[in-house]
Design a protein around this motif. Sequence first.
Motif, PDB file in Angstrom:
ATOM      1  N   LEU A  75      37.544  43.886  50.441  1.00  0.00           N
ATOM      2  CA  LEU A  75      37.288  42.845  49.433  1.00  0.00           C
ATOM      3  C   LEU A  75      35.857  42.320  49.531  1.00  0.00           C
ATOM      4  CD1 LEU A  75      40.637  40.842  49.649  1.00  0.00           C
ATOM      5  CD2 LEU A  75      39.799  42.043  47.624  1.00  0.00           C
ATOM      6  N   CYS A 103      37.555  36.075  45.093  1.00  0.00           N
ATOM      7  CA  CYS A 103      37.430  37.367  44.420  1.00  0.00           C
ATOM      8  C   CYS A 103      38.067  37.337  43.029  1.00  0.00           C
ATOM      9  CB  CYS A 103      38.074  38.465  45.266  1.00  0.00           C
ATOM     10  SG  CYS A 103      37.240  38.779  46.838  1.00  0.00           S
ATOM     11  N   SER A 104      39.139  36.541  42.876  1.00  0.00           N
ATOM     12  CA  SER A 104      39.834  36.498  41.587  1.00  0.00           C
ATOM     13  C   SER A 104      38.947  35.928  40.481  1.00  0.00           C
ATOM     14  CB  SER A 104      41.111  35.668  41.708  1.00  0.00           C
ATOM     15  OG  SER A 104      40.813  34.294  41.927  1.00  0.00           O
ATOM     16  N   VAL A 109      42.340  41.855  40.985  1.00  0.00           N
ATOM     17  CA  VAL A 109      42.658  42.441  42.288  1.00  0.00           C
ATOM     18  C   VAL A 109      44.114  42.898  42.274  1.00  0.00           C
ATOM     19  CG1 VAL A 109      42.840  42.043  44.771  1.00  0.00           C
ATOM     20  CG2 VAL A 109      40.993  40.961  43.476  1.00  0.00           C
ATOM     21  N   VAL A 140      45.179  38.081  40.554  1.00  0.00           N
ATOM     22  CA  VAL A 140      45.566  38.808  41.760  1.00  0.00           C
ATOM     23  C   VAL A 140      47.036  39.197  41.650  1.00  0.00           C
ATOM     24  CG1 VAL A 140      45.846  38.724  44.270  1.00  0.00           C
ATOM     25  CG2 VAL A 140      43.865  37.631  43.201  1.00  0.00           C
TER      26      VAL A 140
END
Length: 590
Positions: A75, A103-104, A109, A140
């Motif tokens: 990630l 990250c979202s 993801v 996610v």
Amino acid sequence: MYCETTIDDNAKPLVIVRATGTGKSTLLSSWLSRKDNAIQSRRLDYEEFTFYHSIGCSRLSTQVTHLLRRLVLRLIAHFEIKEQMNLADDKLSWVLPRLLERCSRKGRVVIVLDGLSNICSVDIEDFGLKFLPLSLPTNVRMILSTTSSAIPSSISSTNDTEYSTSRNSRAKQVLDEITRRKWPTISLQPIHTSEVVNFIEQYLSLSSTTLHPSIRAQVIDTVSTHPLATNVSFVTLMLAGICHAVTSGYKSVNHCLVAFNVDSSKELIDRMLTLFEDSVSLLGESLCLLFVARHGLHETELFDLLERVQQNADFSSATKGTAIPVKVKIVKLLAEKKNRLIDVFRSFDCDKSGELSYEEFYKGIKKLDINASREEVRLLIEEVDSNGDGEIDYQETLDHFERMARTYTHGKRRVSAFVRNVSVGGDSSSPLNDTQKENLLQTLKCVGVNSLDSEETGSVLNIPHGNTLLRDVIWSKYIEDESREKESRNFVIDYFSKQQPSLRYCEELPWHLKKCKRFSELKEVLVGLPTLDIMFNSTSLKAELFNYLHCLTSSSTQIKFDIVKEYNKSLQRWIELSSPSAKHTSLMTR
């Protein structure tokens, strides 16, 4: 639909549940393949990251910390996260939810964890499923697969070993936690008979085995009507066995169909091994070595080990009916534990008379745990008691061993060389020619051994840790007890102890020494400067190094040493032998 939907801000993981061998992994891999093809055929206006982890494909893959570290690092690399994070083992489960949240915001993801019931490290006992978030951020999605805890009798058997028993327990624990968290589940339905026929036809079409149309029809009819035909794993295994037996010229199709008419997948594997044993040299020995290997074995490692196994068998055959085997075992034990022969025999002398009765000698040998039979000990006693007075004198025993092993010096010449001098007088050639090696490799793959090709090391052979059926059969058919398992481990130890320290050396040797409780040798390996340097500077092995040292310094091992003093001794020896530069010395002492 689950992955494409984005309106749910607090989606929960989706769980696929079904018994072993019903196609969960096939479903996920097929879906991922179609998904990747679809992404490549159209341009997305957002970034997407897909992570797949097969839990149980190797021993390392079953560890929670390895799974989390692999996911977190992927990630960070994909989304180019610059922020420094604490990636210590005990912090990974804390880092993951926060990292997913960050990250979202940059893209979608998708996390796929296949085989959740194969988690078998201590982490799962401590954390349950706490390493997985209770809910997921926007963008996610997490898909899990796990085995149902109630394994049908048609798949397993009542003679389960500790491996399948522990797996069933883990499966129930995982399912209980999923139910408690109220995660949505999909129960995978068994395939229809018509799909089985289509699957068999496609398998035979892709196989290199050419069957006469009538024989082909017979195979399709027999396999598709078998009671276990809806179990994808069973059908695949049966077809693989038939094709391999026919292609290699071992047996006919009719013979295989009769031999493979069994009631469980475990029994099928047993029958396949029995069928191939007559035609494939060292098949059982290979499976025993792969069973105990921590991270599998490279092809060259396996063949080198098989040569040692064959030499040992030749030695046992040549010395059968003599006292030589038990004497070799005693000498080897003294070398491993660095004990003096006189001290060992004094420990046998219960009444401190200065001499040993036959019974004292036999009980003492049994306490050494060298797997010596009463007949072997009797033969040794007859040789040692040269005057036949019924008592064994220390001096005559020492003289006897001195005459036998005067060319052998502890710590300088290994017992394997001593054994060759006693038995055949020199190195023997490889027990397998190229054709036999290829047949062995193909047979191993046929029964379920994985082969991963590598440009650097060649093929790496590995029995998936999640393949409990194959592991159960190997244990019950070839190993049976801890002494045989220890024997296989000792072959691996002897092989790697002769190698120069490397990452591969550090992965296998300390682990097997610990398993065999050879703590004195483990200590010598760990305090060696090259080994210590490799393990300390390796992300994956640093924690293991400290675990080994903690084990050695615990009261149960009875090993007393100061790691700092031992390290300084190793450092001083390295400086004296290598004369390193000041810069190099500084790097080693930092």
